[in-house]
Design a protein around this motif. Structure first.
Motif, mmCIF file in Angstrom:
data_model
loop_
_atom_site.group_PDB
_atom_site.id
_atom_site.type_symbol
_atom_site.label_atom_id
_atom_site.label_comp_id
_atom_site.label_asym_id
_atom_site.label_seq_id
_atom_site.Cartn_x
_atom_site.Cartn_y
_atom_site.Cartn_z
ATOM 1 N N LYS A 1 -1.742 6.755 2.593
ATOM 2 C CA LYS A 1 -2.130 6.938 1.193
ATOM 3 C C LYS A 1 -3.515 7.561 1.023
ATOM 4 O O LYS A 1 -3.777 8.224 0.041
ATOM 5 N N ALA A 2 -4.401 7.339 1.990
ATOM 6 C CA ALA A 2 -5.768 7.844 1.868
ATOM 7 C C ALA A 2 -5.908 9.309 2.275
ATOM 8 O O ALA A 2 -6.979 9.887 2.122
ATOM 9 N N CYS A 3 -4.848 9.926 2.771
ATOM 10 C CA CYS A 3 -4.918 11.341 3.142
ATOM 11 C C CYS A 3 -5.187 12.189 1.910
ATOM 12 O O CYS A 3 -4.576 11.991 0.868
ATOM 13 N N LYS B 1 6.038 12.725 -1.925
ATOM 14 C CA LYS B 1 6.598 11.435 -2.360
ATOM 15 C C LYS B 1 6.706 10.479 -1.180
ATOM 16 O O LYS B 1 6.323 9.308 -1.286
ATOM 17 N N ARG C 1 3.152 9.325 0.046
ATOM 18 C CA ARG C 1 2.499 8.351 -0.839
ATOM 19 C C ARG C 1 3.150 6.972 -0.765
ATOM 20 O O ARG C 1 2.559 5.990 -1.190
ATOM 21 N N GLN C 2 4.337 6.884 -0.178
ATOM 22 C CA GLN C 2 4.995 5.580 -0.007
ATOM 23 C C GLN C 2 4.548 4.881 1.265
ATOM 24 O O GLN C 2 4.806 3.688 1.441
ATOM 25 N N GLU C 3 3.889 5.607 2.144
ATOM 26 C CA GLU C 3 3.431 5.044 3.418
ATOM 27 C C GLU C 3 2.009 4.510 3.252
ATOM 28 O O GLU C 3 1.073 5.275 3.034
ATOM 29 N N GLU C 4 1.866 3.215 3.368
ATOM 30 C CA GLU C 4 0.561 2.569 3.168
ATOM 31 C C GLU C 4 -0.518 3.180 4.067
ATOM 32 O O GLU C 4 -1.637 3.418 3.622
ATOM 33 N N ASN D 1 -0.907 12.498 -6.830
ATOM 34 C CA ASN D 1 -2.281 12.269 -6.382
ATOM 35 C C ASN D 1 -2.802 13.290 -5.378
ATOM 36 O O ASN D 1 -3.436 12.924 -4.386
#
Length: 143
Positions: free
Chosen positions: A88-90, A79, A82-85, A111
């Motif tokens: 997010k691509a990890c 969580k 996924r909040q860290e811009e 995700n």
């Protein structure tokens, strides 16, 4: 893996599991740099460079995540991730002993790229890592 320079972050608190996963990587010819965090909090610190920890450079593009971690559990880590811009691509692959439907659904809702239940036998772990390596060879990761 086609890009041997792609860094991997292994988030796992069990030293035996860490050793077995690293041994399986070696057996499968995976030579990528692997960083290990024992808790979700430590993993976030390594990724973000918070506390007394410098951020990993380059940022790992692949994260192998156990859900059953002390303190900040794997789902809470997801969580926060996924909040860290910038993170997010990890690509996160859950690798855990938990096979409950609730955990699987919640992980995919956050995700994850895949949800794997850790095998008990090393030979099965070796096969799992081989499949992951084949998958990593097929996909394109962001720069």
């Amino acid at each position: 893996m086609k890009n041997k320079q792609t860094h991997i972050l292994l988030v796992e608190d069990n030293p035996l599991d860490v050793a077995n996963i690293l041994r399986a990587f070696k057996a499968q010819g995976i030579e990528n740099p692997v960083h290990v965090a024992g808790t979700g909090k430590d993993a976030l610190s390594m990724l973000l460079g918070t506390g007394n920890t410098n951020a990993l450079v380059p940022t790992p593009k692949i994260i192998l995540l156990d859900l059953n971690l002390p303190g900040m559990g794997g789902l809470d880590f997801l969580k926060a991730l996924r909040q860290e811009e910038s993170l997010k691509a990890c690509s996160v692959f859950v690798m855990t002993a938990s096979d409950t439907t609730k955990d699987v659904v919640e992980a995919y809702d956050l995700n994850v790229a895949g949800y794997l239940v850790k095998p008990i036998q090393y030979e099965s772990l070796l096969e799992m890592i081989s499949v992951l390596n084949s998958f990593w060879d097929l996909i394109e990761l962001p720069n």
